[in-house]
Design an enzyme around this catalytic site. Structure first.
Site: not given
Length: 758
Positions: A361, A468, A504, A626-627, A637, A674
């Site tokens: 958070h 997202r 998404r 990224n994934d 990461r 992205c």
């Protein structure tokens, strides 16, 4: 032997200082192995020599004085080779060097093992005996295990400066590398936040009056709830309504029907309020810390923070008043989001947390508020830093303590240049993103938290490339209703209309689980996540898709994106459900809803080889770099131990991205990307050369990427791509990129050019 090993590690880990730890090592190891001598030599980086730091068996007068260069003696030989050396007659070895001050001439048997941390030798652990014999395999394995266990303890001592043999009171510059959680560079004064109360030190005690004790706890609970509300109000103008929900989650934890109810029950059993609170909080924390789920582990930190705050009131009746200097850098073992509202906005310069990840958070809020942040600094001696001047580099995930004048000036210059650069980039932000030879490359926005729509459009964002939707789900205490989703999606779609908004579908699991729907798996990143969850729960998926369709009525700028696609069957099943939802709204309810384009995310390596088949079933592709990078390199990461291996510039990643673009063009399928690579100016130029038709990135990256694209030709980007595709290593790729950016005068768009810790 295992019990002996555990006891040694436990004693060393709890030692009050390095000398005590070394004394424990030599005493316990000598006894466990029944040898004549046990010694520890540590590498002093300043002298470049292995120094005898503690011994039992050799002359103690030699401690701190006897030393060997890496090229000298058996100790230096072990450190050089970075592997054990087991000899039955040490003096006969060609590398043997006699140190008369140690009195070691009596000893023949020698076993030395290196102490290695993150590929660097910190020292050598040695045992010796008078008799001529080789130590057996079990003894050697035991010493190797001890050295490996002790490496982290000694690395922490080295990082704090206690391994350096330097004049008393003299502090040396040190670099600590963690995880970059929010970008930016700043220099400021450390304000160390220690836990307001220690839950582990609360004694067991019966209460004299259950009603009075319950009322006492209720008052403390109310006081902390008031504090949290106050913090939320202070941040009201600095964060969105969704981000405010983080503080609502804190209040829910403190609700008398939640954790509070359990504490009341313990009080009713006769326990005093402090003990009841400590028991309940520690029980929850102990459970959550054991689960594999990264999101739930982060919630353990939240619960512990709330428990400490309530305990602070029970013990002292109020919150701690702190003074915050200009350019405050908050430092702590586990910083909590509630702390952000306690520091005046104009004084808070950065955040440094020993624990935590980019999924916490705190990291979410820091990025939303533009506060440079580094987390996961496991070796940072944070308790010693209060009042010190530090450099925080949120690009590299690095903190520098006691910086010398040269490095400080370098960072001060970079901060000035970054400020001037930001102003310059904002001046051309509204210009179109067109290359020198007239090729237009649309730049899109990645968002999930409430975005600054006006600023994004001012920067020239041509739509949303990735919205997202899971963020709303993660911040709720239950699955959001269809109407709640409609309101949120309509807000996003209308803000960017008529520009396209790519939404998404729910991408939970892995590093994004839901607090009210825990998914406990041994390997969550390879488990039940993304489209796999949605297809297994069509009631959730259909509700979300219907909400998207309803929100798009009259706007017609919705695109739906399916995450974690690994087979065409998943696409077919998802599209069937999307069509069902569309038919229900259009024909069943008679609403004029346009059928949206549906795309698939390429983030699983299997999808790389299915693009022709996918092209028959989707309208576009979007690469989640990224994934995809994590899966291709098998690197988490957010794990400090391996995060340094993660790079979008790895040759295999660049080859994969090039293949995706070529195969998509061959199939006449639009393809975008992205992820962090798209938001890096040099990476964006490579993607331009590959032929990606749009790039999607965070708001802060838009001006830099646009500036880079506007200053190159497509032909130059293709030439650069051809060069880097021939590279064998990430370092070679980065080298080519650095030369290219500097030759074109684009070096000013890169990160800070400062000396490396190595």
């Amino acid at each position: 032997m295992l019990d002996v090993l555990r006891k040694i590690v436990q004693e060393v880990s709890s030692a009050r200082d390095l000398n005590t730890a070394l004394s424990i090592i030599v005493r316990r190891v000598r006894k466990a192995m029944n040898t004549d001598v046990c010694s520890v030599y540590l590498l002093d980086s300043k002298q470049g020599r292995y120094v005898l730091m503690n011994t039992l068996g050799l002359n103690t007068a030699a401690i701190g004085h006897a030393s060997l260069a890496p090229s000298e003696g058996l100790v230096g030989y072990v450190g050089q080779r970075e592997e054990p050396l087991n000899l039955d007659d040490a003096p006969s070895h060609s590398r043997y060097r006699y140190l008369p001050e140690t009195g070691e001439e009596r000893y023949h048997s020698f076993l030395g093992v290196p102490i290695i941390h993150q590929r660097h030798a910190l020292g050598v652990l040695v045992v010796q005996q008078k008799v001529k014999r080789k130590f057996d395999e079990g003894e050697e394995a035991f010493l190797v295990t001890i050295a490996a266990q002790l490496a982290a303890v000694l690395a922490h001592a080295q990082a704090s400066g206690s391994l350096r043999i330097s004049p008393a009171g003299q502090r040396e510059m040190a670099f600590f590398t963690g995880l970059p959680a929010a970008p930016g560079v700043t220099i400021g004064q450390a304000v160390v936040i220690m836990p307001p109360a220690d839950l582990d030190s609360v004694p067991v005690r019966d209460c004299a009056s259950i009603p009075e004790e319950k009322e006492f706890f209720r008052a403390a609970l109310k006081a902390v709830r008031d504090d949290i509300r106050s913090v939320g109000q202070k941040l009201a103008n600095r964060v969105s309504a969704q981000e405010q929900a983080l503080f609502d989650a804190y209040l829910q934890m403190l609700d008398e029907e939640s954790l509070g109810a359990e504490v009341f029950r313990k009080i009713e059993d006769g326990h005093w309020a402090q003990g009841a609170l400590a028991y309940v909080v520690k029980r929850h924390v102990k459970y959550l810390e054991k689960v594999e789920d990264s999101y739930l582990r982060e919630r353990a930190a939240d619960i512990r923070d709330m428990g400490r705050r309530v305990l602070s009131y029970l013990q002292a009746g109020g919150e701690i008043i702190r003074e915050y200097p200009d350019n405050t850098l908050l430092v702590g073992e586990e910083l909590s989001p509630a702390l952000l509202g306690e520091v005046p906005k104009e004084k808070l310069a950065g955040l440094i947390s020993v624990k935590g990840s980019s999924n916490s958070h705190l990291a979410i809020l820091a990025r939303a508020m533009g506060i440079p942040t580094v987390m996961g600094l496991t070796d940072l001696p944070y308790a010693q830093l209060d009042g010190q001047q530090l450099i925080l580099d949120g690009y590299r995930g690095q903190v520098v303590t006691n910086p010398d004048d040269k490095l400080r000036r370098q960072y001060e210059l970079f901060i000035e240049e970054e400020k001037a650069l930001t102003e310059a980039l904002e001046a051309e932000a509204g210009l179109p993103c067109i290359t020198q030879d007239g090729h237009q490359l649309p730049l899109m926005l990645n968002t999930g938290l409430a975005a600054d729509h006006a600023r994004a459009l001012a920067y020239g964002a041509e739509g949303v490339g990735l919205y997202r939707t899971e963020v709303q789900f993660m911040m709720a205490e239950r699955f959001p209703s269809e109407q709640e989703q409609v309101a949120l999606y309509h807000q996003q779609l209308s803000a960017f209309a008529p520009r396209e908004v790519t939404m998404r579908t729910l991408d939970i699991g892995g590093d994004k689980p839901l607090p009210y729907f825990p998914i406990i798996e041994d390997n969550p990143c390879l488990g039940w996540r993304g489209i796999r969850f949605s297809l297994d729960h069509p009631e959730v998926f259909l509700s979300q898709v219907r909400a998207m369709l309803r929100a798009s009525i009259g706007l017609n700028n919705l695109r739906i994106l399916l995450p974690m696609i690994s087979s065409v069957r998943e696409v077919e099943e998802a599209r069937a459900l999307i069509r069902r939802a569309w038919v229900e709204i259009k024909q069943g309810e008679g609403l004029a809803v346009k059928k949206p384009k549906v795309g698939a995310m390429i983030e699983v390596p299997a999808a790389l080889f299915q693009i022709p088949a996918l092209a028959e079933r989707v309208d576009y592709l979007s690469v989640g770099s990224n994934d995809l990078t994590q899966y291709l390199l098998a690197v988490d990461r957010d794990n400090p131990k391996v995060a340094g291996l993660y790079s979008g510039y790895h040759p295999a990643v660049l080859q994969a991205l090039t293949k995706i673009a070529r195969d998509s063009h061959a199939a006449r399928l639009p393809v975008s990307i992205c992820g962090e690579l798209a938001g890096d100016p040099a990476g964006a130029i490579l993607l331009l050369g590959m032929g990606y038709q749009s790039l999607s990135m965070n708001l802060a990256s838009l001006p830099r990427v646009k500036a880079a694209i506007r200053r190159v030709k497509v032909s130059e980007a293709r030439e650069l791509l051809e060069k880097v595709l021939g590279c064998a290593s990430t370092d070679q790729v980065v080298g080519h990129l650095g030369v290219f950016m500097n030759d074109l005068g684009l070096g000013w768009l890169a990160g800070p050019k400062t000396q490396s810790p190595n």
